[in-house]
Design a protein around this motif. Sequence first.
Motif: not given
Length: 268
Positions: A155-180
């Motif tokens: 859990i520590g291994f996958i959770g750490k790398l996955l959380s770092e990947a989430i922090e580096e996503i392109d926020p534009g896609q999420v904002r577009a969905l939020e605006a919709a």
Amino acid sequence: MFEPTADDYERWQRHDVRTRLLRFATVLITVPIVVYSWRILGINYDYLSTAGWAVGDLLGRMYPPNHGYTGEIVGPMIETINIAILGTGLSALLSIPIAYLAASNTTPNRITYVIGRLVITVTRTVSTIIWAIMFVILFGPGAFAGVIAVAIRSIGFIGKLLSEAIEEIDPGQVRALEAAGANDRQQLIYGVAPQVKPLFVGITTHRWDINIRSSTVLGLVGAGGIGLELTARMDVYQWQSVSVILLAILVTVLLSELISAKARSAVS
């Protein structure tokens, strides 16, 4: 244009006086520390002097491998692979919500962020073999304790790398969905998940490869798998059977690395 003379070349130094003194002082401090650390290891040099002979004697006892014993380790080896598969699968499922909480751009608030990070840190701090000892005490000897130990450690291994990947996503896609008008769950499913899915598959596959190797030694503490058979054969000095087990572990690890590399290259 300035042309250096022969005297200039003789006077040239790569580092200035301050840097050279600093390096010299570092060596003066480091050497006594290394010598002291070596001395407190308490190495028995009598054993070292006979190490070569002991290794040769052990290899002689292990050769030739007892090929007739091969069929008896198929079951324990399959159990070892199952421990790695089930432990990795369980950890992958548990790592997703933990990574969501531990990522600064998706966690609901400061408290959930601290909880997510704390879970990742605690599970990464303790090694798989220590988790296995604890779960053998809790659940008794067997493969179940091994599965839980592998899952918690991963859990520590996958959770750490996955959380770092989430922090580096392109926020534009999420904002577009939020605006919709998408809610938080829809933003997570359609905005965050598609961006980290390939990396998540690669991380999980790589962890499964690591868990295959970890699972081979869990039996040493009673957590099932081929390690249990290895311990039993070593206790009765059946070294030719031990060599068969070690060869089987080597082949399994090489195959898992090959499969892991193929899977990661396919999703990258």
